[in-house]
Design a protein around this motif. Structure first.
Motif, short mmCIF file in Angstrom:
data_model
loop_
_atom_site.label_atom_id
_atom_site.label_comp_id
_atom_site.label_asym_id
_atom_site.label_seq_id
_atom_site.Cartn_x
_atom_site.Cartn_y
_atom_site.Cartn_z
N SER A 187 0.85 -1.19 0.00
CA SER A 187 0.00 0.00 0.00
C SER A 187 0.89 1.24 0.00
O SER A 187 1.65 1.47 0.93
N PRO A 202 -9.51 2.07 -5.49
CA PRO A 202 -8.20 1.49 -5.16
C PRO A 202 -7.50 0.84 -6.35
O PRO A 202 -6.30 1.07 -6.56
N GLU A 206 -4.06 2.25 -7.99
CA GLU A 206 -2.89 1.37 -7.97
C GLU A 206 -2.35 1.15 -9.37
O GLU A 206 -1.13 1.16 -9.60
N PHE A 250 -7.93 5.14 1.69
CA PHE A 250 -6.78 4.55 1.00
C PHE A 250 -5.89 5.60 0.34
O PHE A 250 -4.78 5.31 -0.10
N ASN A 276 1.17 3.77 6.37
CA ASN A 276 -0.17 4.34 6.38
C ASN A 276 -0.40 5.16 7.64
O ASN A 276 0.24 4.93 8.68
#
Length: 557
Positions: A187, A202, A206, A250, A276
């Motif tokens: 992540s 997401p 990505e 996210f 994160n």
């Protein structure tokens, strides 16, 4: 009657001279080390000397009296100091101070030993990290995707050592001047501004990061790459370099570490690690670990790059040798005899390259087709495409179609190939009618065609650079129609000839080719091509060439 004060200067000068001798005697004793007179004695004698001299000059003995009083005061002060002085106590203080200094020195030695031990331990860890990478990289030499596999391994090690949630490795592309993402795991909330039309999903975000390329300025990756220094961002919300893309969880950024990958002194890539928000932040120790790992990756990538370059060159040389053999068989072994024309040609193949191809096809009594082609790629790849183009052209030129139509058919046939190999080529097609001396020319890509006018004794390029063969089926080709006369010369060549370099990096260029053609315009086409070949060889000298050099000369008689 003369007073005794009239002679006072005599004893005053005598006392001053005597005091000077005393002062010199004290200095002699100090220099020889016989004794160490106190500085009080020097001051006392100096006062007496100065007092005696001044009194003798001024004829006033009162000044000498004051000098004696001051000297007596100084001597008395020295005597009182010595009376109350305790040598044993003073020596004890001296010894205590020496012991204290010795103890402090011992503490410093202890601290130095601790620092040295810490540095030795750090170097041992660094050496172990380097050994691990060196040993591991050898296992990727036989892999089909050696560099990709190695970078994935590096990603895993980096994440494990600093407990990162995500890791990204970018490598610089010198040609396009961009940073391209080569490996991405975990992540990694994008610290750059996402495209406005990109959905905040997401998978889409990505994918955008995985295949992204970044300019070397105007974004966090490019700016840090240019600076070439490791960076620790503990709180990205407070750092203006990190762009906040949205409220989605996210996309929320935490802390980051960036470290450069170097090849000798040059920065060639960038490592990025992310944690994160809500996780423990990166710290200085984490940064030091990443820097050590980045150094190990830098040192390990160099031999891997060298191996891949060697393997690629070996494969190209092997494929080039095979392709070169077959390519020679595709070239005309004997030039046809065509009425009222003379023909000259040559090809110089560069090592590992075999993309040039020419052909002369007398399809009908009134039509001869001259072809000069430069196929993109090297080795077997270019040979396959060359065979395809040759086969299509040999069939198409037997029709009554124009040169542009034949080029269109050939282009559609090449574009219909769905294989992964590159199938691009620059082609010049010249259809010549020997009866009417008319020429119809169609070109694509960078292969130029030149026309020498025997009437004007001038030469000019009649073709223009355009889209190469094999880009798209919709490419439009044009015909160039010429009425030729006796003595006119057509010359077609590949860009490898014009771009040939000498030892100073200067290109041969179209002006050199034109000069030789004009100078030898009364010679046959074969003689002209030989003159160009000799001039080209002389121009290039021992400089290595990286592209084939081909020329086709057609002279109207």
């Amino acid at each position: 009657m003369t007073s005794i004060d009239s002679f006072i200067s005599v004893p005053l000068f005598a006392s001053a001279i005597f005091g000077l001798f005393i002062l010199l005697s004290l200095l002699t004793l100090k220099i020889k080390g016989k004794t160490k007179p106190s500085f009080i004695f020097y001051i006392t004698i100096a006062v007496l000397i100065l007092g005696g001299i001044y009194s003798a000059i001024s004829k006033k003995s009162i000044f000498f009296v004051f000098a004696i009083i001051i000297s007596e005061f100084l001597i008395e002060t020295f005597i009182l100091f010595k009376s109350f002085d305790n040598p044993e106590k003073r020596e004890a203080k001296r010894l205590a101070k020496a012991a204290s200094e010795a103890g402090h020195s011992g503490d410093q030695d202890s601290v130095s030993a601790s620092v040295i031990a810490e540095l030795e331990e750090k170097h041992k860890r660094t050496l172990q990290v380097h050994n691990d990478f060196v040993n591991k990289v050898s296992t990727f030499f036989s892999s089909d995707n050696s560099m990709e596999s190695f970078l994935e391994y590096c990603n895993g090690v980096l994440r494990e050592k600093v407990l990162a949630d995500g890791c990204i490795i970018l490598i610089a592309d010198d040609y396009d001047q961009v940073l391209a993402v080569k490996s991405f795991v975990g992540s990694f909330p994008p610290p750059y501004k996402l495209p406005d039309d990109l959905p905040h999903k997401p998978l889409r975000v990505e994918t955008n990061l995985r295949f992204a390329q970044f300019q070397l300025s105007g974004n966090i990756f490019g700016d840090i790459f240019k600076e070439g220094k490791p960076v620790l961002i503990e709180d990205s919300v407070k750092d203006p370099r990190v762009y906040q893309n949205g409220p989605e969880d996210f996309l929320k950024t935490g802390s980051y570490i960036f470290a450069p990958i170097r090849e000798e002194e040059n920065v060639v890539g960038l490592i990025g690690l992310a944690k994160n928000p809500g996780e423990s932040k990166f710290n200085k120790d984490d940064l030091d670990k990443v820097v050590d790992l980045a150094d190990a990756i830098s040192m390990t990538m160099n031999p891997l790059y060298s191996f891949l370059a060697y393997a690629e060159k070996t494969e190209l040389n092997k494929g080039g040798s095979i392709a070169s053999k077959y390519q020679k068989d595709l070239l005309p072994q004997k030039l046809p005899v065509i009425g009222k024309t003379s023909i000259g040609c040559f090809t110089n193949q560069a090592e590992g390259v075999c993309g040039d191809y020419y052909d002369i096809l007398a399809s009908r009594k009134d039509k001869v087709s001259f072809i000069m082609a430069d196929v993109a790629g090297k080795g077997m790849n270019s040979l396959i495409v060359m065979i395809m183009i040759r086969a299509i052209l040999r069939l198409a030129v037997n029709t009554a179609q124009s040169a542009s139509t034949i080029m269109t058919w050939t282009n559609r046939g090449i574009c219909g190939d769905t294989s992964k190999i590159d199938h691009f080529a620059s082609v010049a097609l010249i259809n010549y009618n020997s009866t009417t001396k008319e020429a119809e020319i169609s070109t694509c890509g960078n292969n130029p065609v030149f026309l020498f006018s025997a009437k004007d004794k001038t030469i000019k390029q009649i073709s223009t650079p355009s889209e190469p063969l094999g880009v798209t089926k919709e490419t439009v080709f044009e015909d160039i129609k010429l009425q030729l006369n006796s003595g006119d010369i057509l010359a077609a060549c590949t860009d490898g000839l014009l771009e040939s370099l000498n030892e100073n990096g200067v290109q041969y260029s179209s002006s050199s080719l034109s000069r030789i053609i004009i100078k030898n315009c009364n010679a046959s086409a074969k003689e002209i091509s030989n003159k160009v070949k000799d001039d080209l060889k002389k121009f290039c000298g021992v400089a290595q060439q990286y592209d084939d050099q081909s020329l086709l000369v057609i002279k109207i008689q």
